[in-house]
Design a protein around this motif. Structure first.
Motif, mmCIF file in Angstrom:
data_model
loop_
_atom_site.group_PDB
_atom_site.id
_atom_site.type_symbol
_atom_site.label_atom_id
_atom_site.label_comp_id
_atom_site.label_asym_id
_atom_site.label_seq_id
_atom_site.Cartn_x
_atom_site.Cartn_y
_atom_site.Cartn_z
ATOM 1 N N GLY A 1 4.530 9.974 -8.732
ATOM 2 C CA GLY A 1 4.569 9.591 -10.140
ATOM 3 C C GLY A 1 5.683 8.608 -10.449
ATOM 4 O O GLY A 1 5.890 8.245 -11.604
ATOM 5 N N LYS B 1 3.873 5.972 -5.361
ATOM 6 C CA LYS B 1 3.806 6.156 -6.818
ATOM 7 C C LYS B 1 2.692 7.116 -7.201
ATOM 8 O O LYS B 1 2.856 7.952 -8.087
ATOM 9 C CB LYS B 1 3.619 4.823 -7.528
ATOM 10 C CG LYS B 1 3.627 5.010 -9.034
ATOM 11 C CD LYS B 1 3.642 3.732 -9.788
ATOM 12 C CE LYS B 1 3.699 4.102 -11.271
ATOM 13 N NZ LYS B 1 3.820 3.008 -12.133
ATOM 14 N N LYS B 2 1.553 7.004 -6.521
ATOM 15 C CA LYS B 2 0.422 7.881 -6.822
ATOM 16 C C LYS B 2 0.802 9.348 -6.567
ATOM 17 O O LYS B 2 0.470 10.222 -7.369
ATOM 18 C CB LYS B 2 -0.780 7.501 -5.955
ATOM 19 C CG LYS B 2 -1.994 8.358 -6.163
ATOM 20 C CD LYS B 2 -3.120 7.949 -5.239
ATOM 21 C CE LYS B 2 -4.290 8.891 -5.362
ATOM 22 N NZ LYS B 2 -5.314 8.613 -4.358
ATOM 23 N N ILE B 3 1.506 9.613 -5.488
ATOM 24 C CA ILE B 3 1.850 10.985 -5.119
ATOM 25 C C ILE B 3 3.023 11.521 -5.940
ATOM 26 O O ILE B 3 2.988 12.658 -6.412
ATOM 27 C CB ILE B 3 2.201 11.090 -3.607
ATOM 28 C CG1 ILE B 3 1.054 10.597 -2.734
ATOM 29 C CG2 ILE B 3 2.623 12.492 -3.224
ATOM 30 C CD1 ILE B 3 -0.182 11.432 -2.739
ATOM 31 N N TYR C 1 0.841 -1.200 0.000
ATOM 32 C CA TYR C 1 0.000 0.000 0.000
ATOM 33 C C TYR C 1 0.874 1.248 0.000
ATOM 34 O O TYR C 1 0.622 2.199 -0.740
ATOM 35 C CB TYR C 1 -0.943 0.016 1.210
ATOM 36 C CG TYR C 1 -1.651 1.338 1.371
ATOM 37 C CD1 TYR C 1 -2.686 1.700 0.513
ATOM 38 C CD2 TYR C 1 -1.274 2.236 2.370
ATOM 39 C CE1 TYR C 1 -3.321 2.929 0.637
ATOM 40 C CE2 TYR C 1 -1.907 3.460 2.494
ATOM 41 C CZ TYR C 1 -2.931 3.804 1.631
ATOM 42 O OH TYR C 1 -3.550 5.019 1.755
ATOM 43 N N ARG D 1 2.253 1.809 -3.475
ATOM 44 C CA ARG D 1 1.235 2.355 -4.386
ATOM 45 C C ARG D 1 0.979 3.830 -4.093
ATOM 46 O O ARG D 1 0.855 4.644 -5.016
ATOM 47 C CB ARG D 1 -0.064 1.558 -4.271
ATOM 48 C CG ARG D 1 -0.001 0.173 -4.874
ATOM 49 C CD ARG D 1 -1.384 -0.482 -4.968
ATOM 50 N NE ARG D 1 -2.151 -0.470 -3.736
ATOM 51 C CZ ARG D 1 -2.101 -1.383 -2.776
ATOM 52 N NH1 ARG D 1 -1.273 -2.420 -2.900
ATOM 53 N NH2 ARG D 1 -2.853 -1.300 -1.709
ATOM 54 N N LEU D 2 0.910 4.173 -2.819
ATOM 55 C CA LEU D 2 0.686 5.559 -2.428
ATOM 56 C C LEU D 2 1.865 6.442 -2.865
ATOM 57 O O LEU D 2 1.659 7.539 -3.390
ATOM 58 C CB LEU D 2 0.498 5.647 -0.906
ATOM 59 C CG LEU D 2 0.137 7.009 -0.336
ATOM 60 C CD1 LEU D 2 -1.218 7.482 -0.864
ATOM 61 C CD2 LEU D 2 0.102 6.943 1.186
ATOM 62 N N THR E 1 7.918 4.975 -8.946
ATOM 63 C CA THR E 1 8.024 3.906 -7.957
ATOM 64 C C THR E 1 9.185 4.248 -7.022
ATOM 65 O O THR E 1 10.029 5.086 -7.341
ATOM 66 C CB THR E 1 8.308 2.550 -8.628
ATOM 67 O OG1 THR E 1 9.585 2.621 -9.275
ATOM 68 C CG2 THR E 1 7.219 2.176 -9.615
#
Length: 154
Positions: free
Chosen positions: A142, A138-140, A132, A135-136, A144
């Motif tokens: 952009g 990467k989401k924030i 998690y 993923r967070l 990995t």
């Protein structure tokens, strides 16, 4: 109520000079404007105090990932008030602010090479689930976490 009564009397009198009515309206609007901005300034200063308390609490308890209700209780404000103040001061919701702060801390730790694995970094920052956290991140950002490490080594 007196202001409305005076204005009403001025408008009912047939020979009232329009300049007098305009001057009275201008004076009335100036008083209303002054009162509004005085109260708005007080609210903003109170909000700033709450926001600074929020930031300090988040920084002191970042890896604990405190609940918004807990922070609001510690600051003696409602969760709605806390949301409104943080949104007004930072443009983010309290949860978004905390998440952003966590990812900033993760980036700082990666940059300073304080952590050896994603799992270790996730647990250090209070995440129970490393996937998690990945993923967070990467989401924030952009990127990995591996990509972030790679960019640093270039």
């Amino acid at each position: 109520m007196n202001a409305y009564k005076t204005l009403h009397e001025l408008l009912r009198t047939a020979d009232t000079d329009p300049e007098l009515v305009l001057a009275y309206l201008n004076s009335l609007l100036t008083e209303i404007n002054t009162a509004y901005f005085a109260s708005e300034k007080k609210r903003t200063l109170e909000g700033l105090d709450t926001f600074l308390g929020f930031k300090l609490f988040v920084d002191e308890h970042l890896t604990d990932q405190p609940a918004i209700t807990e922070i609001a209780a510690k600051l003696a404000v409602s969760t709605d008030c806390l949301y409104r103040v943080v949104k007004q001061q930072s443009g983010l919701s309290p949860k978004e602010f905390i998440t952003d702060r966590l990812i900033t801390e993760a980036r700082r730790r990666i940059y300073h090479n304080q952590t050896t694995s994603v799992k270790e970094l996730a647990f250090e920052l209070g995440f129970n689930d490393p996937s998690y956290f990945s993923r967070l991140f990467k989401k924030i950002t952009g990127k990995t976490i591996a990509g972030f490490y790679q960019d640093l080594s270039l």
